[in-house]
Structures are given as structure tokens and as C-alpha cells.
Design a protein around this motif. Structure first.
Motif, PDB file in Angstrom:
ATOM      1  N   VAL A  76       0.696  -1.174  -0.074  1.00 52.08           N
ATOM      2  CA  VAL A  76      -0.241   0.284   0.233  1.00 52.08           C
ATOM      3  C   VAL A  76       0.646   1.557  -0.505  1.00 52.08           C
ATOM      4  CG1 VAL A  76      -1.696   1.072   1.282  1.00 52.08           C
ATOM      5  CG2 VAL A  76      -1.960  -1.447   1.322  1.00 52.08           C
ATOM      6  N   GLY A  77       0.876   1.928  -1.444  1.00 53.67           N
ATOM      7  CA  GLY A  77       1.394   2.917  -1.071  1.00 53.67           C
ATOM      8  C   GLY A  77       0.599   4.382  -0.490  1.00 53.67           C
ATOM      9  N   LEU A  78       2.113   5.653  -0.133  1.00 58.18           N
ATOM     10  CA  LEU A  78       0.926   6.986   0.587  1.00 58.18           C
ATOM     11  C   LEU A  78      -0.027   6.413   1.656  1.00 58.18           C
ATOM     12  CD1 LEU A  78       0.855   8.568  -3.236  1.00 58.18           C
ATOM     13  CD2 LEU A  78       2.934   8.673  -1.259  1.00 58.18           C
ATOM     14  N   ASN A  79       0.540   5.776   2.223  1.00 52.12           N
ATOM     15  CA  ASN A  79      -0.682   5.181   3.383  1.00 52.12           C
ATOM     16  C   ASN A  79      -0.955   6.147   4.629  1.00 52.12           C
ATOM     17  OD1 ASN A  79      -3.437   4.051   4.461  1.00 52.12           O
ATOM     18  ND2 ASN A  79      -2.235   2.460   5.129  1.00 52.12           N
ATOM     19  N   TYR A  80       0.073   7.608   4.570  1.00 48.81           N
ATOM     20  CA  TYR A  80       0.428   8.468   6.254  1.00 48.81           C
ATOM     21  C   TYR A  80      -0.088   9.372   5.482  1.00 48.81           C
ATOM     22  CZ  TYR A  80       1.860   3.909   8.547  1.00 48.81           C
ATOM     23  OH  TYR A  80       1.583   2.853   9.724  1.00 48.81           O
ATOM     24  N   ALA A  81      -0.177  10.725   5.841  1.00 50.10           N
ATOM     25  CA  ALA A  81      -0.330  12.062   5.571  1.00 50.10           C
ATOM     26  C   ALA A  81       1.028  12.943   4.952  1.00 50.10           C
ATOM     27  CB  ALA A  81      -1.219  12.723   5.977  1.00 50.10           C
ATOM     28  N   ASP A  82       1.934  12.447   6.583  1.00 53.17           N
ATOM     29  CA  ASP A  82       3.251  13.001   6.826  1.00 53.17           C
ATOM     30  C   ASP A  82       4.120  12.947   5.423  1.00 53.17           C
ATOM     31  OD1 ASP A  82       3.386  10.430   7.764  1.00 53.17           O
ATOM     32  OD2 ASP A  82       4.311  11.209   9.605  1.00 53.17           O
ATOM     33  N   HIS A  83       3.937  10.997   4.927  1.00 54.52           N
ATOM     34  CA  HIS A  83       4.552  10.302   4.045  1.00 54.52           C
ATOM     35  C   HIS A  83       4.174  10.993   2.460  1.00 54.52           C
ATOM     36  CE1 HIS A  83       6.953   8.153   1.872  1.00 54.52           C
ATOM     37  NE2 HIS A  83       6.622   7.126   1.186  1.00 54.52           N
ATOM     38  N   ALA A  85       2.815  13.772   2.677  1.00 55.88           N
ATOM     39  CA  ALA A  85       3.798  15.375   1.793  1.00 55.88           C
ATOM     40  C   ALA A  85       4.563  15.316   1.761  1.00 55.88           C
ATOM     41  CB  ALA A  85       3.161  16.113   3.357  1.00 55.88           C
ATOM     42  N   GLU A  86       5.800  14.845   2.272  1.00 50.55           N
ATOM     43  CA  GLU A  86       7.300  14.840   2.154  1.00 50.55           C
ATOM     44  C   GLU A  86       7.532  14.204   0.686  1.00 50.55           C
ATOM     45  OE1 GLU A  86       9.476  11.805   4.449  1.00 50.55           O
ATOM     46  OE2 GLU A  86       9.074  10.383   4.050  1.00 50.55           O
ATOM     47  N   GLY A  88       5.545  14.793  -1.711  1.00 48.68           N
ATOM     48  CA  GLY A  88       4.473  15.855  -2.598  1.00 48.68           C
ATOM     49  C   GLY A  88       3.803  15.328  -3.396  1.00 48.68           C
ATOM     50  N   ALA A  89       3.346  14.238  -2.901  1.00 42.81           N
ATOM     51  CA  ALA A  89       2.018  13.686  -3.544  1.00 42.81           C
ATOM     52  C   ALA A  89       0.937  14.019  -2.876  1.00 42.81           C
ATOM     53  CB  ALA A  89       1.627  12.062  -3.596  1.00 42.81           C
ATOM     54  N   GLU A  90      -0.245  13.605  -3.998  1.00 41.19           N
ATOM     55  CA  GLU A  90      -1.664  14.178  -3.185  1.00 41.19           C
ATOM     56  C   GLU A  90      -2.347  13.382  -2.606  1.00 41.19           C
ATOM     57  OE1 GLU A  90      -4.525  15.434  -5.846  1.00 41.19           O
ATOM     58  OE2 GLU A  90      -3.060  17.306  -7.066  1.00 41.19           O
ATOM     59  N   LEU A  91      -3.004  13.155  -1.653  1.00 42.04           N
ATOM     60  CA  LEU A  91      -3.703  12.303   0.052  1.00 42.04           C
ATOM     61  C   LEU A  91      -4.572  11.456  -0.998  1.00 42.04           C
ATOM     62  CD1 LEU A  91      -4.211  14.130   2.642  1.00 42.04           C
ATOM     63  CD2 LEU A  91      -2.903  12.385   1.780  1.00 42.04           C
ATOM     64  N   PRO A  92      -4.259   9.866  -1.517  1.00 42.87           N
ATOM     65  CA  PRO A  92      -5.011   8.634  -1.829  1.00 42.87           C
ATOM     66  C   PRO A  92      -6.830   9.211  -1.379  1.00 42.87           C
ATOM     67  CG  PRO A  92      -3.740   8.013  -0.550  1.00 42.87           C
ATOM     68  CD  PRO A  92      -3.488   9.308  -0.510  1.00 42.87           C
ATOM     69  N   SER A  93      -7.094   9.013  -2.491  1.00 44.97           N
ATOM     70  CA  SER A  93      -9.156   9.361  -2.201  1.00 44.97           C
ATOM     71  C   SER A  93      -9.463   6.866  -1.958  1.00 44.97           C
ATOM     72  CB  SER A  93      -9.986   9.753  -3.363  1.00 44.97           C
ATOM     73  OG  SER A  93     -10.173   8.753  -4.303  1.00 44.97           O
ATOM     74  N   GLU A  94      -8.516   6.017  -2.179  1.00 47.94           N
ATOM     75  CA  GLU A  94      -8.845   5.172  -1.630  1.00 47.94           C
ATOM     76  C   GLU A  94      -6.708   4.254  -2.470  1.00 47.94           C
ATOM     77  OE1 GLU A  94     -11.310   3.313  -4.331  1.00 47.94           O
ATOM     78  OE2 GLU A  94     -12.264   4.526  -5.686  1.00 47.94           O
ATOM     79  N   PRO A  95      -7.477   3.523  -1.085  1.00 47.56           N
ATOM     80  CA  PRO A  95      -5.846   2.906  -1.619  1.00 47.56           C
ATOM     81  C   PRO A  95      -4.731   3.087  -2.509  1.00 47.56           C
ATOM     82  CG  PRO A  95      -6.760   1.904   0.039  1.00 47.56           C
ATOM     83  CD  PRO A  95      -8.063   2.850  -0.620  1.00 47.56           C
ATOM     84  N   VAL A  96      -3.570   2.911  -2.275  1.00 47.79           N
ATOM     85  CA  VAL A  96      -2.932   2.789  -4.114  1.00 47.79           C
ATOM     86  C   VAL A  96      -2.192   2.170  -3.534  1.00 47.79           C
ATOM     87  CG1 VAL A  96      -0.765   3.538  -4.599  1.00 47.79           C
ATOM     88  CG2 VAL A  96      -2.731   4.996  -4.286  1.00 47.79           C
ATOM     89  N   LEU A  97      -2.274   0.603  -4.139  1.00 49.69           N
ATOM     90  CA  LEU A  97      -2.169  -0.990  -4.169  1.00 49.69           C
ATOM     91  C   LEU A  97      -1.400  -0.911  -5.552  1.00 49.69           C
ATOM     92  CD1 LEU A  97      -5.515  -3.172  -3.940  1.00 49.69           C
ATOM     93  CD2 LEU A  97      -3.756  -1.593  -1.920  1.00 49.69           C
ATOM     94  N   PHE A  98      -0.253  -2.040  -4.952  1.00 44.22           N
ATOM     95  CA  PHE A  98       0.973  -2.434  -6.331  1.00 44.22           C
ATOM     96  C   PHE A  98       1.784  -3.495  -5.057  1.00 44.22           C
ATOM     97  CE2 PHE A  98       3.177   0.557  -3.074  1.00 44.22           C
ATOM     98  CZ  PHE A  98       4.627  -0.129  -2.764  1.00 44.22           C
ATOM     99  N   ASN A  99       1.944  -4.647  -6.215  1.00 50.15           N
ATOM    100  CA  ASN A  99       2.503  -5.809  -6.418  1.00 50.15           C
ATOM    101  C   ASN A  99       4.358  -5.807  -5.944  1.00 50.15           C
ATOM    102  OD1 ASN A  99       0.040  -6.924  -7.682  1.00 50.15           O
ATOM    103  ND2 ASN A  99       0.849  -8.160  -6.404  1.00 50.15           N
ATOM    104  N   LYS A 100       4.912  -6.371  -4.229  1.00 49.11           N
ATOM    105  CA  LYS A 100       6.407  -6.460  -4.410  1.00 49.11           C
ATOM    106  C   LYS A 100       6.021  -7.578  -4.762  1.00 49.11           C
ATOM    107  CE  LYS A 100       8.154  -4.768  -1.067  1.00 49.11           C
ATOM    108  NZ  LYS A 100       9.774  -3.847  -1.051  1.00 49.11           N
ATOM    109  N   ALA A 101       6.960  -7.876  -5.608  1.00 52.27           N
ATOM    110  CA  ALA A 101       7.687  -9.747  -5.965  1.00 52.27           C
ATOM    111  C   ALA A 101       7.904 -11.164  -4.644  1.00 52.27           C
ATOM    112  CB  ALA A 101       9.176  -9.707  -7.272  1.00 52.27           C
ATOM    113  N   ALA A 249      13.942   9.879  -0.079  1.00 51.05           N
ATOM    114  CA  ALA A 249      13.766  10.422  -1.258  1.00 51.05           C
ATOM    115  C   ALA A 249      13.377  11.540  -0.402  1.00 51.05           C
ATOM    116  CB  ALA A 249      12.234   9.532  -1.169  1.00 51.05           C
ATOM    117  N   GLY A 250      12.399  11.840   0.603  1.00 44.91           N
ATOM    118  CA  GLY A 250      11.688  13.270   1.585  1.00 44.91           C
ATOM    119  C   GLY A 250      13.421  14.518   1.944  1.00 44.91           C
TER     120      GLY A 250
END
Length: 282
Positions: A76-83, A85-86, A88-101, A249-250
């Protein structure tokens, strides 16, 4: 309970940490911390054992990833508001999902290898969910009934590959050693409130991340329910839930991991990882 897997990579045995912090060998009872052994019935069978009746294991043995035969490694990406912000991403309206191998998964004290061509290697302390019962279209109210427990995860990330190479984030999240899990899987009954877990991470002795699951944008119940709308989650699937602020990165200027760096991270009830960063040698 605190469940572990110990031994050489690919040949780990199942174990548990008893109340006296002694490593006990479960291999005479079950074949692995995986599959149906993570179900409610499977965990109840382990819970019914007298830990002192189990053989002691050598505490110096390597600890492997705390769950075996992982089918899906979802992040899950961008699941903490402070992260958010650091970065430069907008807060997601739904969970941001991606896969790790799943091939990125390693133990809590294994080396993190800088892959060939990597220029921007980063760290992320997270709490991960381990699924215990098949979950498909489950409600938030019943979501935790499908969870076996929780563990610590370092969502190691190559930012140039993640952000500058096009496509989805998976390519920056999936190299070998990019998914340390453990030291142990803590069953849900041993954590009073998963939304009150403190997290921290140090790089070579400097504190970089301090956060709490209380500040998640989408809490654990929401994530399990949401993801189950799209995927039939299976026992042993892992969902790593996002990171608080303090990633490399922040920083200004950014701070990337280098050979010789020591990454130490931990969380309330979840234990600690200690990982040495090494250059690729092949």
C-alpha cells in the motif's frame, strides 16, 4: 503467539518464541508457518501445545522470513499523510496498491543487496498483515477474522526505478532482498490494538523514521476489506501497509543507502530487524 522460521534460506523450520523468549522447534508438529497452519483452526492447534514440551532450538540460528509460501505480496502506497506530504503527493481517495515480487522476501537480519544499476536506494519501515483465512468481498467488520497476524516489513525501494523509469511502481520494489519480513509473526490475539503500533527506523545510528499506525489514512480493517474486493486473498498472503515520514527521498538533499549502511527498524510487539547494505558482487 510469536511464530518464527529459522534455518538456512530455503530450508527454514517452523518455530515459536515462548514466554521466556526461548526459541522452540515446531517442526515435529507442523511443516511450516504457512498455508492452513495460519487459519484460525491451525493457529488454535499450535496455541494448544505446551511450548515447554517443544525442543529448544539454537538461538544463534538464522531467522528467515516469518511466513512461508507467500502467494501474494501486496503493498500500500502513500498511507500516511506525513509521508505523502514529504514526497509531494496528493492524499489518495482510495488505497494505492502495487505488488512486490515474492522473490524479494528475505529474513529480518539478512543483507540488503544494492542491485546492479541502482542509484537511489531507500528504506520504509512498515507493519505487514499476514492473511490466515481466504478473504473475498469481506466487510470491514469481519476483516480481522481473516488475519493470522502481523509482522515488521522494510519496503526497500529503488526510487529511480520506481519513479523515473515509467510504468508501475513494482519495478522499484521487487529486487531480491527488497522485502525483509519478521523477526516474528505476532498473532492477532497478542496485539490489543493494531492501530496503536509505534514504528521506528535508523540508518547507521541516525533516527530517520518515527511514526504510529494510529496515523494511517486507511487502517488495517479497511485495507483487508478493500483489497478483498479485487483479489481473493489466501492464507499466507502478505499486505505491507505503508510507511510514515522520514524516507531518504524526502530529505533535502535526498539520502540514499550506501554499502556498509546498517538499517535497524522496529515496532511495538513486532521485534526488530537489523540489515546490512551491501553492493551487488555478481
Amino acid at each position: 503467539m510469536r511464530l518464527v522460521r529459522f534455518g538456512e534460506p530455503g530450508a527454514e523450520k517452523p518455530g515459536l518464541i515462548d514466554a521466556d523468549h526461548v526459541l522452540r522447534d515446531l517442526s515435529g508438529e507442523i511443516d511450516d508457518i504457512a498455508g492452513d497452519h495460519l487459519s484460525r483452526a491451525g493457529l488454535d492447534r499450535i496455541r494448544a501445545l505446551d511450548p515447554k514440551s517443544l525442543p529448544k532450538a539454537d538461538p544463534s540460528r538464522r531467522l528467515g522470513p516469518c511466513v512461508g509460501r507467500v502467494g501474494n505480496f501486496i503493498a500500500v502506497g502513500l498511507n500516511y499523510a506525513d509521508h505523502a506530504a514529504e514526497t509531494g503527493a496528493e492524499l489518495p481517495s482510495e488505497p494505492v496498491l502495487f505488488n512486490k515480487a515474492t522473490s524479494s522476501i528475505v529474513g529480518p537480519h539478512d543483507d540488503v543487496i544494492i542491485p546492479l544499476g541502482s542509484t537511489k536506494l531507500d528504506w520504509e519501515v512498515e507493519i505487514a498483515i499476514v492473511i490466515g483465512e481466504t478473504a473475498h468481498n469481506v466487510s470491514e467488520a469481519e476483516a480481522l477474522d481473516h488475519v493470522a497476524g502481523f509482522c515488521l516489513c522494510n519496503d526497500v525501494s529503488e526510487r529511480a526505478w520506481q519513479k523515473e523509469r515509467g510504468g508501475q511502481w513494482m519495478k522499484g520494489k521487487s529486487a531480491p532482498t527488497f522485502g525483509p519480513l519478521g523477526p516474528w509473526l505476532v498473532t492477532t490475539d497478542a496485539i490489543e490494538d493494531v492501530q496503536a503500533i509505534d514504528l521506528w527506523l535508523d540508518v547507521s545510528g541516525r533516527r530517520m523514521q518515527t511514526g504510529s499506525t494510529s496515523t494511517m489514512i486507511f487502517p488495517v480493517r479497511t485495507l483487508v476489506s478493500y483489497i478483498s474486493q479485487f483479489i481473493a486473498l489466501q492464507p499466507g498472503d502478505v499486505i505491507t501497509t505503508g510507511t510514515p515520514a522520514g524516507v531518504g527521498a524526502g530529505m533535502k538533499p535526498p539520502r540514499w543507502l550506501q554499502p556498509g549502511d546498517i538499517i535497524a527498524l522496529g515496532g511495538t510487539h513486532l521485534g526488530e530487524q537489523r540489515l546490512t547494505v551491501k553492493a551487488h558482487t555478481a
